[in-house]
Scaffold this motif. Structure first.
Motif, PDB file in Angstrom:
ATOM      1  N   LYS A   1       1.322  -1.503   0.062  1.00 47.87           N
ATOM      2  CA  LYS A   1       0.347  -0.293  -0.050  1.00 47.87           C
ATOM      3  C   LYS A   1       1.429   1.081   0.238  1.00 47.87           C
ATOM      4  N   PHE A   2       1.690   1.441   0.707  1.00 53.28           N
ATOM      5  CA  PHE A   2       3.036   2.219   0.942  1.00 53.28           C
ATOM      6  C   PHE A   2       3.230   2.747  -0.734  1.00 53.28           C
ATOM      7  N   PHE A   3       4.068   1.935  -1.219  1.00 56.45           N
ATOM      8  CA  PHE A   3       4.228   2.089  -2.159  1.00 56.45           C
ATOM      9  C   PHE A   3       3.106   2.604  -4.076  1.00 56.45           C
ATOM     10  N   ASN A   4       2.468   1.906  -3.572  1.00 58.68           N
ATOM     11  CA  ASN A   4       1.383   2.003  -4.341  1.00 58.68           C
ATOM     12  C   ASN A   4       0.870   3.501  -3.830  1.00 58.68           C
ATOM     13  N   GLU A   5       0.736   4.052  -2.840  1.00 64.53           N
ATOM     14  CA  GLU A   5       0.289   5.242  -2.206  1.00 64.53           C
ATOM     15  C   GLU A   5       1.443   6.896  -3.103  1.00 64.53           C
ATOM     16  N   HIS A   6       2.185   5.936  -3.464  1.00 66.35           N
ATOM     17  CA  HIS A   6       3.682   6.947  -3.868  1.00 66.35           C
ATOM     18  C   HIS A   6       3.603   6.678  -5.417  1.00 66.35           C
ATOM     19  N   ASN A   7       2.489   6.220  -5.765  1.00 61.23           N
ATOM     20  CA  ASN A   7       3.159   5.273  -7.111  1.00 61.23           C
ATOM     21  C   ASN A   7       4.339   5.182  -8.017  1.00 61.23           C
ATOM     22  N   ALA A   8       4.540   3.840  -7.347  1.00 58.16           N
ATOM     23  CA  ALA A   8       5.778   3.249  -7.425  1.00 58.16           C
ATOM     24  C   ALA A   8       5.154   1.859  -8.114  1.00 58.16           C
ATOM     25  N   ARG A   9       4.037   1.595  -8.540  1.00 57.04           N
ATOM     26  CA  ARG A   9       3.105   0.653  -8.769  1.00 57.04           C
ATOM     27  C   ARG A   9       3.843  -0.464  -9.242  1.00 57.04           C
ATOM     28  N   HIS A  10       5.039  -1.335  -9.877  1.00 57.77           N
ATOM     29  CA  HIS A  10       5.470  -2.245  -9.992  1.00 57.77           C
ATOM     30  C   HIS A  10       5.238  -3.210  -9.726  1.00 57.77           C
ATOM     31  N   ALA A  11       4.648  -4.116  -9.889  1.00 55.66           N
ATOM     32  CA  ALA A  11       4.205  -5.183  -8.796  1.00 55.66           C
ATOM     33  C   ALA A  11       5.426  -6.087  -8.549  1.00 55.66           C
ATOM     34  N   GLN A  12       5.687  -6.861  -9.948  1.00 55.59           N
ATOM     35  CA  GLN A  12       6.800  -7.366  -9.711  1.00 55.59           C
ATOM     36  C   GLN A  12       7.721  -6.863  -9.578  1.00 55.59           C
ATOM     37  N   LEU A  13       8.275  -5.594  -9.296  1.00 56.71           N
ATOM     38  CA  LEU A  13       9.170  -5.036  -8.590  1.00 56.71           C
ATOM     39  C   LEU A  13       9.414  -4.674  -6.444  1.00 56.71           C
ATOM     40  N   ASN A  14       7.937  -4.298  -6.754  1.00 54.83           N
ATOM     41  CA  ASN A  14       7.199  -4.632  -5.248  1.00 54.83           C
ATOM     42  C   ASN A  14       7.540  -6.040  -4.691  1.00 54.83           C
ATOM     43  N   GLN A  15       6.772  -7.386  -5.174  1.00 55.09           N
ATOM     44  CA  GLN A  15       7.525  -8.450  -5.250  1.00 55.09           C
ATOM     45  C   GLN A  15       8.387  -9.197  -4.336  1.00 55.09           C
ATOM     46  N   THR A  16       9.741  -8.689  -5.599  1.00 53.80           N
ATOM     47  CA  THR A  16      11.121  -9.087  -5.026  1.00 53.80           C
ATOM     48  C   THR A  16      11.291  -8.324  -3.550  1.00 53.80           C
ATOM     49  N   ARG A  17      11.089  -6.614  -3.579  1.00 52.39           N
ATOM     50  CA  ARG A  17      11.696  -6.305  -2.492  1.00 52.39           C
ATOM     51  C   ARG A  17      10.973  -6.696  -1.643  1.00 52.39           C
ATOM     52  N   TRP A  18       9.512  -7.291  -1.511  1.00 51.73           N
ATOM     53  CA  TRP A  18       9.580  -7.620   0.038  1.00 51.73           C
ATOM     54  C   TRP A  18      10.166  -8.857   0.167  1.00 51.73           C
ATOM     55  N   GLU A  19      10.461 -10.363  -0.773  1.00 53.59           N
ATOM     56  CA  GLU A  19      11.031 -11.352  -0.660  1.00 53.59           C
ATOM     57  C   GLU A  19      12.603 -10.478  -0.015  1.00 53.59           C
ATOM     58  N   ILE A  20      13.190  -9.286  -0.316  1.00 54.47           N
ATOM     59  CA  ILE A  20      14.574  -8.839  -0.015  1.00 54.47           C
ATOM     60  C   ILE A  20      14.068  -8.974   2.130  1.00 54.47           C
ATOM     61  N   ILE A  21      13.344  -8.548   2.045  1.00 55.29           N
ATOM     62  CA  ILE A  21      12.893  -8.055   3.123  1.00 55.29           C
ATOM     63  C   ILE A  21      12.856  -9.581   4.248  1.00 55.29           C
ATOM     64  N   THR A  22      12.017 -10.020   3.375  1.00 54.16           N
ATOM     65  CA  THR A  22      11.897 -11.817   4.517  1.00 54.16           C
ATOM     66  C   THR A  22      13.545 -11.773   4.415  1.00 54.16           C
ATOM     67  N   GLN A  23      14.240 -11.955   3.264  1.00 54.12           N
ATOM     68  CA  GLN A  23      15.516 -13.113   3.949  1.00 54.12           C
ATOM     69  C   GLN A  23      16.493 -12.246   4.222  1.00 54.12           C
ATOM     70  N   ALA A  24      16.153  -9.989   4.787  1.00 57.29           N
ATOM     71  CA  ALA A  24      17.400  -9.776   5.016  1.00 57.29           C
ATOM     72  C   ALA A  24      17.584  -9.764   6.433  1.00 57.29           C
ATOM     73  N   MET A  25      19.018 -10.308   7.003  1.00 59.52           N
ATOM     74  CA  MET A  25      19.605 -10.394   8.078  1.00 59.52           C
ATOM     75  C   MET A  25      19.898  -9.023   8.726  1.00 59.52           C
ATOM     76  N   PRO A  26      19.715  -8.694  10.292  1.00 62.95           N
ATOM     77  CA  PRO A  26      19.961  -7.391  10.818  1.00 62.95           C
ATOM     78  C   PRO A  26      21.860  -7.443  10.490  1.00 62.95           C
ATOM     79  N   LEU A  27      22.715  -6.151  10.016  1.00 63.74           N
ATOM     80  CA  LEU A  27      23.590  -6.357  10.379  1.00 63.74           C
ATOM     81  C   LEU A  27      24.624  -6.296  11.366  1.00 63.74           C
TER      82      LEU A  27
END
Length: 422
Positions: free
Chosen positions: A205-231
């Motif tokens: 919803k955050f990206f849609n509100e900022h006119n960044a409605r790239h479904a595939q890119l946003n899905q890739t972003r979410w996958e990066i988040i789920t796999q991310a580890m804290p530095l």
């Protein structure tokens, strides 16, 4: 020349300016005695001083001072009976040093040195002739915009450096780190822990509100988040960095929005000036450089005697020193950095938009010239062309210029197009 100058003005004034007060040296026409005084830097004090001079000596009155813009110049320009003659500070310093071997410096005597230079060499100093309000507005807008761009770069670099210390995942999610959406993202989720606690629907919803409605890119972003580890999980690093990054993101967003306001104001002001189409038609100028180029030339056609005068004024023409059999060509230091930067940046942009400019660039690079030296040489050639267009109020025509080069047998039309590395 001094006699001619004395016939023109009723009095002559030298001013050494400062933040809170200004030292003044005055000499009445036809007299040799000089009077010293001090005026406070307040509108009331300057107004009383100016009106008292007019009442006592009439008009016009010549004023020599070390600057051609600033609060004092703005205050004095509103009086029609004042004629301002800017003197380069380095010229004044060298003149003082020539006659004061000890190196002593004092404000009242600096005002006297400025007055003496104007009286002794009147032909060396041109009177400051203000351009139209619109042109002066545009000049200030373009300079301020450039300063804001530099500030944006500094803040962005500090923000990126901070995120690398505790939150590198945020950098991985965005290719552009100078955007409003990036700043809002950091203020919404300032740490990886905050981000991992959010829902996918909230994230999208955050990206849609900022006119960044790239479904595939946003899905890739979410996958990066789920796999991310804290530095790091050290609160001594995370908490201070979080606060600093949030503050920087807020500053960066403000700068980005302010720059958009400047761009709108610059375009509106530039379009109101008659000469703007001349500079807008130049290859590679674009909406940012075209107004800066127009400001560089100005609207007073007698401002420069020839193209060479413009090249020197812009700092593009090199300086040559000859002594006996020795000849040295070096960088011109005494010029406006912003002005030189304008022409060099435009020269770089013109390479991909002009056939002959690209050919000239490749020729110079093939000869072993450095990138910056080549751009300055290209800017040198461009100034001659634009000066002609400006003087005659005609638009630049790439086809007509290429035909002229062909008629002269120029190698720029037939230059080999091999790729030069670097």
């Amino acid at each position: 020349m001094q006699t001619l100058l004395s016939q023109r003005f009723t009095a002559y004034v030298g001013i050494d300016w400062a933040d809170t007060k200004h030292d003044v040296c005055l000499q009445v026409a036809g007299e040799s005695r000089r009077h010293f005084s001090v005026i406070d830097h307040t509108p009331q004090s300057i107004d009383r001083w100016a009106k008292s001079l007019f009442e006592r000596y009439g008009a016009p009155i010549a004023i020599a001072l070390e600057l051609n813009k600033g609060p004092l110049v703005a205050a004095l320009q509103k009086y029609e009976f004042f004629c301002l003659f800017p003197i380069n500070p380095s010229t004044l310093a060298k003149h003082r040093k020539a006659f004061v071997g000890s190196g002593a410096k004092d404000d009242p005597t600096d005002a006297q040195w400025a007055l003496e230079l104007l009286l002794t060499y009147p032909q060396r100093f041109a009177q400051l002739m203000p351009q139209s309000p619109a042109m002066r507005i545009l000049a200030s807008l373009t300079e301020h915009r450039r300063a804001l761009v530099d500030e944006r770069v500094k803040v962005s670099n500090r923000l990126i450096c901070t995120l690398k210390q505790y939150y590198p995942a945020a950098l991985e999610l965005f290719s552009n780190h100078d955007s409003v959406v990036f700043c809002d993202f950091l203020m919404r989720w300032p740490t990886l822990e905050h981000l991992k606690r959010s829902r996918q629907s909230t994230f999208l919803k955050f990206f849609n509100e900022h006119n960044a409605r790239h479904a595939q890119l946003n899905q890739t972003r979410w996958e990066i988040i789920t796999q991310a580890m804290p530095l790091t999980q050290d609160p001594g690093v995370i908490r201070p960095s979080q606060l600093y990054a949030t503050a920087l993101a807020s500053q960066l967003k403000g700068l980005i929005c302010t720059l958009k306001d400047f761009d709108r104001e610059i375009q509106e002001t530039a379009n109101s000036l008659a000469d703007y189409p001349i500079f807008k038609a130049l290859p590679g100028a674009g909406q940012h450089l075209a107004p800066r180029l127009m400001v560089a030339f100005g609207e007073q056609r007698d401002r420069f005697s020839d193209a060479n005068a413009m090249q020197r004024y812009a700092g593009i023409a090199p300086v040559t020193q000859r002594s006996g059999k020795k000849t040295v060509v070096y960088w011109r230091y005494q010029c406006s950095t912003f002005l030189r930067q304008t022409f060099v940046e435009w020269a770089a942009h013109s390479i991909t938009q002009s056939t002959w400019a690209e050919a000239y660039y490749r020729q110079q690079r093939a000869k072993g010239c450095s990138y910056q030296a080549t751009l300055r040489a290209l800017a040198f050639k461009w100034i001659r062309i634009v000066y002609r267009c400006w003087k005659t109020s005609t638009y630049y025509d790439e086809k007509a210029y290429l035909q002229a080069l062909t008629g002269r047998g120029s190698t720029l039309v037939e230059a080999p197009m091999e790729v030069v590395s670097g």
